[in-house]
Scaffold this active site. Sequence first.
Site, PDB file in Angstrom:
ATOM      1  N   TYR A 273       7.218 -16.211  21.349  1.00  0.00           N
ATOM      2  CA  TYR A 273       7.791 -14.941  21.823  1.00  0.00           C
ATOM      3  C   TYR A 273       8.258 -14.094  20.644  1.00  0.00           C
ATOM      4  CZ  TYR A 273      10.960 -11.850  24.429  1.00  0.00           C
ATOM      5  OH  TYR A 273      11.613 -10.758  24.960  1.00  0.00           O
TER       6      TYR A 273
ATOM      7  N   ASP B  79      21.907 -27.269  21.899  1.00  0.00           N
ATOM      8  CA  ASP B  79      22.707 -26.048  21.833  1.00  0.00           C
ATOM      9  C   ASP B  79      21.869 -24.816  21.515  1.00  0.00           C
ATOM     10  OD1 ASP B  79      25.357 -26.623  22.446  1.00  0.00           O
ATOM     11  OD2 ASP B  79      25.776 -27.391  20.444  1.00  0.00           O
TER      12      ASP B  79
END
Length: 344
Positions: free
Chosen positions: A162, A296
């Site tokens: 992306y 995370d």
Amino acid sequence: MPAVVLVTGGTGLVGKAIKHVVETEPVGSRFGKKEGETWIFASTKDGDLRDAEQTRLLFEQYQPTHVIHLAALVGGLFKNMKYKVHLLDSFPSTILTLIYPQLTFLRDNILINDNVLHAAHAHKAQKVISCLSTCVFPDKVEYPLDETKIHNGLPHESNFGYAHAKRMVDVQNHAYKEEFGCNFTSAIPTNVFGPSDNFDLEDSHVIPGLIHKCYLAKKNGTPFVVSGTGKPLRQFIYSRDLAKLFIWQLREYDDVEPVILSVGENEEVSIKDVADAIVKAVGFEGQYTFDTDRADGQFRKPASNKKLLGLIGGFEFTPFKEALDTTVQWFLQNYDNARTGNRL
């Protein structure tokens, strides 16, 4: 000639926020609709922008003078990790960090962006603003991020497909300006949230995902478990604030160089603080913990809005907790029609 503004991805989070602002701000005001101006909020029902011919027909139908290009194939951290990987319980997490296939994110977004920019040029659109993301920035970079650092290293591996596709928009904007003199530019928002977000637990970004998860925990009397440690820091921008900044950029900014659209870097919020605020807004009183075995993602990537503030002058951002409360209330009131994926 009255302006015709085409918003691709017009029924998504930011598109609906722009529609809200255009329709609720006073006519003729800085962010309101101008006299004689037409706004078209296109969705996938109007055409598949991965297809060049369908994109051409969309532009031929509406003949836009201006374009805000929001359409993209997107997904949150765990979608980026899982999208094309059959996760097996026996896989150690250290292996998973090495095998995130990103070809669909890369290829689909390159097709979408190339088709939109080409059609805008072919139909002589006066201006195009494309939406990028802070994920375009290098993983290893000196903070705070600013508009000059986009191409200074590799993006984070969790969403490299992306990110590279979005980086190419900046390259294309410069190329179209150099070869044809096109007024094409881009915006780089930080983490966006607000009413009409995608609240699908498998496919959402952090705030809408946590809102939905907390709602279900309250409804079902189960613990509210947040993935990760809660320590990462993010700058969040309310979608209706971002909408105003897109409208400002459309009307008042004419440089090819991108602009970061964000609250100040001193307004970073930890994921734990986000979760705490959601617990309060939802009214959840059950068990609330963090699953520290889950990833995370990038710890922090503060972005400078110095360029934005120097250009726009005075702009008042909605306080984070006020914007979050509004978003939670919208979700609770519109749950039956919200984008929530599979209902639990």
